[in-house]
Design a protein around this motif. Structure first.
Motif, short mmCIF file in Angstrom:
data_model
loop_
_atom_site.label_atom_id
_atom_site.label_comp_id
_atom_site.label_asym_id
_atom_site.label_seq_id
_atom_site.Cartn_x
_atom_site.Cartn_y
_atom_site.Cartn_z
N SER A 72 35.81 50.18 49.55
CA SER A 72 36.13 48.94 48.89
C SER A 72 36.79 48.12 49.61
CB SER A 72 36.55 49.36 47.49
OG SER A 72 36.55 48.01 46.97
N HIS A 73 37.93 47.60 49.25
CA HIS A 73 38.80 46.69 49.86
C HIS A 73 40.36 46.93 49.52
CE1 HIS A 73 40.04 44.04 46.60
NE2 HIS A 73 38.69 44.31 46.07
N LEU A 74 41.42 46.81 50.12
CA LEU A 74 42.92 47.15 49.81
C LEU A 74 43.60 45.79 49.49
CD1 LEU A 74 43.47 49.84 52.23
CD2 LEU A 74 43.13 50.19 49.77
N ASP A 75 43.14 44.64 49.68
CA ASP A 75 43.82 43.35 49.70
C ASP A 75 43.90 43.13 48.24
OD1 ASP A 75 41.18 42.68 50.04
OD2 ASP A 75 41.79 40.59 49.82
N SER A 76 44.73 41.92 47.86
CA SER A 76 44.78 41.72 46.47
C SER A 76 44.93 40.23 46.40
CB SER A 76 46.19 42.28 45.88
OG SER A 76 47.14 41.62 46.11
N VAL A 77 44.83 39.75 45.00
CA VAL A 77 45.19 38.32 44.67
C VAL A 77 46.67 38.23 44.68
CG1 VAL A 77 42.78 37.84 43.64
CG2 VAL A 77 44.71 38.67 42.28
N PRO A 78 47.41 37.08 44.44
CA PRO A 78 48.72 37.04 44.14
C PRO A 78 48.89 37.50 42.71
CG PRO A 78 47.72 34.89 44.93
CD PRO A 78 46.67 35.57 44.58
N ASP A 79 49.83 38.79 42.95
CA ASP A 79 50.31 39.42 41.56
C ASP A 79 48.99 40.37 41.09
OD1 ASP A 79 52.96 37.63 39.74
OD2 ASP A 79 52.81 38.87 41.52
#
Ligand code: HGY
Ligand code: MN
Ligand code: MN
Length: 394
Positions: A72-79
């Motif tokens: 999948s992915h490891l990045d995020s949206v803010p907060d």
């Protein structure tokens, strides 16, 4: 593993994550991914877009279209929360561990992906890493995207020791035959169905549009109300109309990001920049919603002799996951099937290879928030389900 990365990119004030593409947090997560692969003797490679791949049994050879891709992915949206993305990557490593402990040897390469910049939180494009891989996103367009500091993706990647000239379509699609992405559910369907794991049927079409409301800056005290050309008014009218139109259509419309120029407390603003995230059950409905909203925004702007322009920044088409694969997994896992209003890399790849998604129950149903949650027992059930799927498909 989730506790190992718990502190990376976490804002102690809110408990939310700020894991933006190529940020320090992202770089630490990349190192974590490489480390987890290394301790398992898995070969790791990173493509020109920053997507990482850890392979068990080879990376799949060009043209074979044989590898089973998970991850999948490891990045995020803010907060953002702790599970959106990382749960799929962590569960993939854990599923490999379980299968190895059982002495299972896959008949085809099994590859774990960490897709870069899925949220588009820094450069604005959803699923940028997987869209670049498939050619859905043009490399030059991506490299020219700017973050809020005005840095281009090309400059940022160069700063991280990557070569922007290697950004673009890769041979991944010639090496993989199937993609199965495990993800925390962003909703409460599984709570209602009483199941820990579900299988995705579809992803709603969705997009991101930037509205620029332009008026005339002036003095907050010296300018009579009737003499104003205040862009904040048309923006405010548009937000309220968006809620009405989306509610009437059973669709979704969100203004979650706003920039007010120049932002003086005692000055009428010159420009309001507002981003609409709109989604609907089908593409016709989505188009009608956005068109109606733009018309209302134009009327509101006309009333104050201000101007409004619209820019489509990121548009993701409807996704219907491969039916035979979906049914095979739902039967294998005796799991309910459910649609989602959230976009995913699996949605991007589904246009090219048979793709499926597994969802893990989220008691709060909340996502893109620190309140996002999944019980350990349900996370373990997700690993067991993913291991069963990997075993069945390889
Ligand atoms: O916005 C989405 O639907 C996903 O979380 N990127
Ligand atoms: Mn997300
Ligand atoms: Mn996600």
């Amino acid at each position: 593993m989730l506790s190992d990365i718990h502190a990376i990119g976490r804002d102690p004030r809110t408990g939310g994550y700020r894991r933006f593409a190529w940020s320090d947090a992202d770089m630490l997560l990349r190192e974590w991914f490489t480390g987890e692969a290394a301790v398992r003797g898995m070969e790791v490679d990173e493509d020109g877009n920053g997507n990482q791949f850890a392979s068990w049994g080879g990376a799949g050879s060009e043209g074979d279209r044989d590898a089973l891709l998970i991850g999948s992915h490891l990045d995020s949206v803010p907060d953002g929360g702790a599970y959106d993305g990382p749960l799929g990557v962590v569960s993939s490593f854990a599923a490999v561990d379980q299968l190895r402990a059982e002495g299972f040897v896959p008949s085809r390469p099994v590859v774990i992906a960490n897709f870069a910049d899925e949220e588009g939180a820094r450069f604005g494009i959803a699923c940028a890493g997987s869209q670049l891989v498939t050619g859905a996103l043009d490399a030059d367009e991506a490299l020219g995207l700017k973050d809020r500091d005005g840095q281009t993706l090309a400059e940022v990647m160069t700063g991280r020791g990557r070569d922007p000239r290697t950004v673009g379509r890769t041979d991944l699609l010639d090496r993989i035959g199937t993609f199965v992405e495990l993800h925390v559910e962003q909703g409460r369907s599984l709570v209602h169905s009483g199941a820990a794991v579900g299988v995705a049927t579809a992803i709603w079409p969705h997009g991101r549009w930037r509205f620029d409301f332009c008026g005339e800056a002036n003095h907050a005290g010296a300018t009579p109300m009737e003499d104003r050309h205040d862009p904040m008014q048309a923006y405010a009218a548009t937000v309220l109309v968006a809620r009405r139109l989306a509610t009437e259509a059973g669709a979704r419309a969100t203004f979650g990001r706003l920039e007010v120029e120049p932002g003086g407390t005692n000055a009428i603003p010159s420009r309001i920049r507002a981003w609409l995230d709109a989604r609907a059950a089908d593409e016709g409905q989505l188009e009608r919603l956005v068109d109606a909203l733009v018309a209302e925004a134009q009327d509101a702007a006309d009333a104050d002799a201000t101007a409004v322009t619209l820019t489509a920044e990121s548009v993701s088409p409807a996704v219907a996951f491969d039916v035979p694969l979906r049914d095979r997994l739902a039967t294998l896992l005796d799991a309910p099937v459910l649609p989602t209003g959230a976009g995913h890399d699996a949605g991007v790849l589904s246009a090219h290879v048979p793709t499926a998604m597994l969802f893990v129950r989220n008691p709060t149903g909340v996502s893109h928030s620190p309140e996002e949650f999944a019980e350990d027992a349900d996370c373990r059930a997700g690993v067991i389900a993913l291991a069963a799927v990997v075993r069945d498909l390889s």
